[in-house]
Design an enzyme around this catalytic site. Structure first.
Site, PDB file in Angstrom:
ATOM      1  CD  GLU A 276     -45.928 -16.261  15.209  1.00 52.44           C
ATOM      2  OE1 GLU A 276     -46.961 -16.361  14.518  1.00 52.44           O
ATOM      3  OE2 GLU A 276     -45.470 -15.162  15.576  1.00 52.44           O
ATOM      4  CD1 TRP A 279     -49.415 -14.739  16.940  1.00 54.50           C
ATOM      5  CD2 TRP A 279     -51.405 -13.892  16.339  1.00 54.50           C
ATOM      6  NE1 TRP A 279     -49.372 -13.373  17.101  1.00 54.50           N
ATOM      7  CE2 TRP A 279     -50.572 -12.832  16.735  1.00 54.50           C
ATOM      8  CE3 TRP A 279     -52.701 -13.615  15.919  1.00 54.50           C
ATOM      9  CZ2 TRP A 279     -51.005 -11.500  16.725  1.00 54.50           C
ATOM     10  CZ3 TRP A 279     -53.140 -12.290  15.907  1.00 54.50           C
ATOM     11  CH2 TRP A 279     -52.296 -11.258  16.305  1.00 54.50           C
ATOM     12  CD1 TRP A 307     -65.681  -4.632  -1.040  1.00 52.56           C
ATOM     13  CD2 TRP A 307     -63.449  -4.673  -1.016  1.00 52.56           C
ATOM     14  NE1 TRP A 307     -65.276  -4.887   0.254  1.00 52.56           N
ATOM     15  CE2 TRP A 307     -63.917  -4.914   0.299  1.00 52.56           C
ATOM     16  CE3 TRP A 307     -62.075  -4.648  -1.233  1.00 52.56           C
ATOM     17  CZ2 TRP A 307     -63.046  -5.127   1.374  1.00 52.56           C
ATOM     18  CZ3 TRP A 307     -61.218  -4.867  -0.158  1.00 52.56           C
ATOM     19  CH2 TRP A 307     -61.708  -5.102   1.120  1.00 52.56           C
ATOM     20  CG  ASN A 342     -46.976 -15.543   8.772  1.00 50.23           C
ATOM     21  OD1 ASN A 342     -48.192 -15.625   8.618  1.00 50.23           O
ATOM     22  ND2 ASN A 342     -46.420 -14.600   9.502  1.00 50.23           N
ATOM     23  CD1 TRP A 360     -62.087  -8.827   3.815  1.00 49.77           C
ATOM     24  CD2 TRP A 360     -62.446 -11.008   4.110  1.00 49.77           C
ATOM     25  NE1 TRP A 360     -63.192  -8.959   4.642  1.00 49.77           N
ATOM     26  CE2 TRP A 360     -63.423 -10.286   4.838  1.00 49.77           C
ATOM     27  CE3 TRP A 360     -62.482 -12.401   4.158  1.00 49.77           C
ATOM     28  CZ2 TRP A 360     -64.423 -10.924   5.597  1.00 49.77           C
ATOM     29  CZ3 TRP A 360     -63.476 -13.036   4.907  1.00 49.77           C
ATOM     30  CH2 TRP A 360     -64.423 -12.287   5.608  1.00 49.77           C
ATOM     31  CD1 TRP A 383     -57.109 -15.331   4.053  1.00 50.20           C
ATOM     32  CD2 TRP A 383     -56.943 -13.480   2.814  1.00 50.20           C
ATOM     33  NE1 TRP A 383     -56.377 -15.640   2.930  1.00 50.20           N
ATOM     34  CE2 TRP A 383     -56.260 -14.532   2.146  1.00 50.20           C
ATOM     35  CE3 TRP A 383     -56.961 -12.221   2.219  1.00 50.20           C
ATOM     36  CZ2 TRP A 383     -55.612 -14.352   0.919  1.00 50.20           C
ATOM     37  CZ3 TRP A 383     -56.316 -12.040   0.989  1.00 50.20           C
ATOM     38  CH2 TRP A 383     -55.661 -13.085   0.360  1.00 50.20           C
TER      39      TRP A 383
HETATM   40  C1  LIG Z   1     -53.597 -14.280   4.621  1.00 53.86           C
HETATM   41  C2  LIG Z   1     -53.160 -15.407   5.521  1.00 53.86           C
HETATM   42  C3  LIG Z   1     -53.799 -16.643   5.450  1.00 53.86           C
HETATM   43  C4  LIG Z   1     -53.417 -17.690   6.289  1.00 53.86           C
HETATM   44  N1  LIG Z   1     -54.067 -18.904   6.181  1.00 53.86           N
HETATM   45  C5  LIG Z   1     -53.708 -19.919   7.001  1.00 53.86           C
HETATM   46  C6  LIG Z   1     -54.355 -21.180   6.906  1.00 53.86           C
HETATM   47  O1  LIG Z   1     -55.289 -21.392   6.134  1.00 53.86           O
HETATM   48  N2  LIG Z   1     -53.914 -22.183   7.710  1.00 53.86           N
HETATM   49  C7  LIG Z   1     -52.900 -22.005   8.619  1.00 53.86           C
HETATM   50  O2  LIG Z   1     -52.553 -22.952   9.328  1.00 53.86           O
HETATM   51  N3  LIG Z   1     -52.314 -20.802   8.748  1.00 53.86           N
HETATM   52  C8  LIG Z   1     -52.659 -19.766   7.968  1.00 53.86           C
HETATM   53  N4  LIG Z   1     -52.016 -18.559   8.085  1.00 53.86           N
HETATM   54  C9  LIG Z   1     -51.086 -18.340   9.213  1.00 53.86           C
HETATM   55  C10 LIG Z   1     -49.604 -18.633   8.927  1.00 53.86           C
HETATM   56  O3  LIG Z   1     -49.194 -17.988   7.762  1.00 53.86           O
HETATM   57  C11 LIG Z   1     -49.293 -20.124   8.791  1.00 53.86           C
HETATM   58  O4  LIG Z   1     -49.829 -20.831   9.884  1.00 53.86           O
HETATM   59  C12 LIG Z   1     -47.795 -20.380   8.745  1.00 53.86           C
HETATM   60  O5  LIG Z   1     -47.203 -19.674   7.687  1.00 53.86           O
HETATM   61  C13 LIG Z   1     -47.530 -21.859   8.581  1.00 53.86           C
HETATM   62  O6  LIG Z   1     -46.162 -22.097   8.460  1.00 53.86           O
HETATM   63  P1  LIG Z   1     -45.348 -22.799   9.611  1.00 53.86           P
HETATM   64  O7  LIG Z   1     -46.048 -24.038  10.043  1.00 53.86           O
HETATM   65  O8  LIG Z   1     -43.966 -22.948   9.133  1.00 53.86           O
HETATM   66  O9  LIG Z   1     -45.402 -21.716  10.768  1.00 53.86           O
HETATM   67  P2  LIG Z   1     -44.497 -21.526  12.070  1.00 53.86           P
HETATM   68  O10 LIG Z   1     -43.942 -20.161  12.041  1.00 53.86           O
HETATM   69  O11 LIG Z   1     -43.535 -22.627  12.225  1.00 53.86           O
HETATM   70  O12 LIG Z   1     -45.573 -21.561  13.255  1.00 53.86           O
HETATM   71  C14 LIG Z   1     -45.949 -22.777  13.910  1.00 53.86           C
HETATM   72  C15 LIG Z   1     -47.459 -22.941  13.849  1.00 53.86           C
HETATM   73  O13 LIG Z   1     -48.103 -21.845  14.503  1.00 53.86           O
HETATM   74  C16 LIG Z   1     -49.325 -21.526  13.836  1.00 53.86           C
HETATM   75  N5  LIG Z   1     -49.234 -20.156  13.298  1.00 53.86           N
HETATM   76  C17 LIG Z   1     -48.121 -19.492  12.922  1.00 53.86           C
HETATM   77  N6  LIG Z   1     -48.431 -18.246  12.532  1.00 53.86           N
HETATM   78  C18 LIG Z   1     -49.773 -18.122  12.656  1.00 53.86           C
HETATM   79  C19 LIG Z   1     -50.696 -17.074  12.414  1.00 53.86           C
HETATM   80  N7  LIG Z   1     -50.306 -15.873  11.986  1.00 53.86           N
HETATM   81  N8  LIG Z   1     -52.009 -17.305  12.635  1.00 53.86           N
HETATM   82  C20 LIG Z   1     -52.428 -18.496  13.105  1.00 53.86           C
HETATM   83  N9  LIG Z   1     -51.597 -19.529  13.364  1.00 53.86           N
HETATM   84  C21 LIG Z   1     -50.290 -19.351  13.137  1.00 53.86           C
HETATM   85  C22 LIG Z   1     -49.470 -22.509  12.687  1.00 53.86           C
HETATM   86  O14 LIG Z   1     -50.269 -23.596  13.129  1.00 53.86           O
HETATM   87  C23 LIG Z   1     -48.038 -22.945  12.452  1.00 53.86           C
HETATM   88  O15 LIG Z   1     -47.935 -24.218  11.866  1.00 53.86           O
HETATM   89  C24 LIG Z   1     -52.376 -17.494   7.238  1.00 53.86           C
HETATM   90  C25 LIG Z   1     -51.739 -16.258   7.295  1.00 53.86           C
HETATM   91  C26 LIG Z   1     -52.116 -15.230   6.439  1.00 53.86           C
HETATM   92  C27 LIG Z   1     -51.406 -13.909   6.540  1.00 53.86           C
END
Ligand SMILES: Cc1cc2nc3c(=O)[nH]c(=O)nc-3n(C[C@H](O)[C@H](O)[C@H](O)COP(=O)(O)OP(=O)(O)OC[C@H]3O[C@@H](n4cnc5c(N)ncnc54)[C@H](O)[C@@H]3O)c2cc1C
Length: 478
Positions: A276, A279, A307, A342, A360, A383
């Site tokens: 993650e 990602w 749209w 997420n 989006w 997005w």
């Molecule tokens: C529509 C949409 C918009 C999003 N917008 C953002 C945003 O503006 N900022 C943001 O930080 N994340 C965003 N995310 C990705 C993800 O949802 C969040 O990073 C995550 O939910 C943060 O929670 P966590 O720190 O507990 O994640 P954890 O599951 O604990 O993951 C650890 C870290 O990994 C990174 N990460 C995890 N999943 C993703 C992912 N799918 N894509 C990129 N990095 C990821 C984040 O930095 C996160 O803090 C978005 C996802 C979606 C579907």
């Protein structure tokens, strides 16, 4: 006149594992530590982020004082302010940690050249990523466009990141220059104060370290499966701390390795957590190589998508009044706490784009204003991933069913009951589809559809068909 070093803080609001700070202090001459609030820039902090920024800067101020360093705050055009400070105070060295937003790259490149022509030595450092976006490339030398090879072939073979740098200790020389007062920046909302629900967060590096410890002890075991459950505490919630640079990804990596070596945590969970973080790296890689990602469809075929962009539907989505409980719970969680899980980010984004056929860009804009972790790379890439228009995206025809998503990932209904309390008394089997409840069930639960909770604003099957018809339209137009 003695030479001075300037350290320009940006998205690196920490003392621990901070390469630019360490390099600045190593010159052994007075140091100016400056943060500039530049709201003229595209994608300057949204409303929720301003709240975080206020508290993070305040925490950093306290940390810097222990080193006898003063945090200087300035507001305005960041390049002009740094250049002026350099001229006024005989600055010989400038250090900053790199940012990767296209506008920031252009600004930093220009400023670096200007300062260098004035005889100032400028050094930039990596404090935010495991690997610089230009260090990872395919066999052909180009950028990766698909996550799995990016991670498995591009990143993992490079091994673990360098060990984090220690937090500086001791007392350093500084010079006293005029600073703005943080309170006068008015970053905190007052009338109305919509941030009361944000008190679950502790911005700053102490809060970041505590959050990581809490996750390692209570969330990491089971992460791979349970990270999909918005009703359970199995994600790290480190995203805002990471965005503001209050903790480094290298530090997270090494603390996680150390914890797993000393405790019984499966490699599956650890590796999934690392992927993650991967990602996040991938999103930065994409943004660096495709700088129009925040504003334009990565796949241009989506430019012709028909749209609907209905303003009333957009408002219902923003306010958590769509009539789909899992969507509404998530949108209310976002509004109240500045964060969303997420799994539900994917559900609400899919609902906006596919069920409501709203572009989006409206979703990214709302997230930008309401998310504490709003991050140009992650938000744009995610997005576009949901929309199907991005790199390695979810196929457009994969339309999340908000009812089955709710039933699968919030099986006991705890999440919906927390955020949509007007449905709390409905039995589990009806909670994610209250419109199927018999009048007696609604009566017993105190629910009046259309009054205490909305009817669904669109019918799932009809909306799904309309979304797919739009997709057929762009397929034909190709
Ligand atoms: C529509 C949409 C918009 C999003 N917008 C953002 C945003 O503006 N900022 C943001 O930080 N994340 C965003 N995310 C990705 C993800 O949802 C969040 O990073 C995550 O939910 C943060 O929670 P966590 O720190 O507990 O994640 P954890 O599951 O604990 O993951 C650890 C870290 O990994 C990174 N990460 C995890 N999943 C993703 C992912 N799918 N894509 C990129 N990095 C990821 C984040 O930095 C996160 O803090 C978005 C996802 C979606 C579907």
């Amino acid at each position: 006149m003695q030479g001075v070093t300037l350290y320009w803080l940006r998205q690196d609001l920490r003392l621990h594992d901070n390469p630019a700070l360490c390099a600045a202090l190593a010159h052994n001459q007075p140091v100016i530590v400056v943060y500039v609030l530049d709201e003229s820039a595209d994608w300057s902090p949204g409303g929720a982020q301003k709240w975080w920024l206020h508290h993070s800067l305040s925490a950093l101020q306290t940390g810097l004082e222990k080193l006898n360093l003063k945090l200087t705050l300035k507001r305005g055009d960041s390049s002009q302010i740094i250049e002026k400070l350099a001229q006024q105070h005989n600055v010989t060295h400038v250090h900053w940690n790199r940012c990767y937003e296209p506008q920031a790259i252009a600004r930093d490149t220009e400023l670096k050249q200007k300062l260098q022509t004035q005889g100032v030595t400028v050094a930039s450092h990596n404090s935010a990523l495991l690997h610089e976006p230009w260090e990872i490339s395919t066999k052909d030398g180009g950028p990766y466009k698909v996550f799995t090879p990016f991670w498995r072939k591009g990143c993992l073979p490079k091994g673990a990141p360098a060990q984090p740098l220690a937090t500086p200790a001791g007392s350093y020389k500084t010079i006293d220059i005029t600073s703005d007062d943080l309170d006068q920046w008015q970053l905190l909302p007052t009338t109305p104060n919509w941030s009361t629900g944000f008190n679950v967060w502790q911005p700053g590096e102490v809060g970041a370290q505590q959050r990581l410890t809490d996750f390692l002890e209570n969330g990491l075991s089971g992460y791979k499966e349970l990270r999909n459950r918005p009703d359970l505490p199995h994600v790290s919630r480190l995203s805002a701390h990471l965005h503001f640079g209050e903790i480094s990804v290298a530090d997270i990596w090494h603390q996680t390795e150390a914890y797993c070596a000393a405790h019984d945590v499966s490699n599956t969970d650890k590796d999934h957590f690392f992927s993650e973080l991967g990602w996040r790296e991938f999103s930065y890689h994409l943004l660096y190589h495709f700088p129009t990602l925040p504003t334009e469809n990565w796949k241009s075929t989506f430019n012709d998508y028909p749209w609907a962009d209905d303003e009333g539907w957009l408002q219902a989505w923003q306010r958590g009044q769509t009539g789909y409980p899992i969507v509404d719970a998530a949108m209310r969680e976002l509004w109240t706490t500045g964060w969303m899980h997420n799994r539900t980010r994917m559900v609400v984004a899919s609902f906006l784009i596919k069920h409501l056929r709203i572009h989006w860009k409206h979703g990214t804009a709302w997230f930008w204003d309401t998310l504490l972790d709003a991050d140009l790379a992650n938000n744009s890439a995610s997005w576009q991933w949901v929309a199907g228009s991005g790199a390695d995206a979810s196929p457009y025809f994969r339309i999340f069913n908000p009812i089955t998503q709710g039933e699968k990932f919030d099986p006991k209904g705890d999440y919906v009951r927390q955020w949509v309390p007007e449905l709390a008394k409905l039995p589990n089997e009806l909670l994610h589809k209250p419109w199927e409840a018999a009048p007696i069930d609604l009566l017993q639960a105190g629910v009046k559809l259309g009054e205490t909770y909305p009817h669904p604003i669109v019918d799932h099957q009809t909306a799904r068909n309309a979304a797919l018809a739009g997709y057929e339209h762009i397929k034909k137009a190709r």
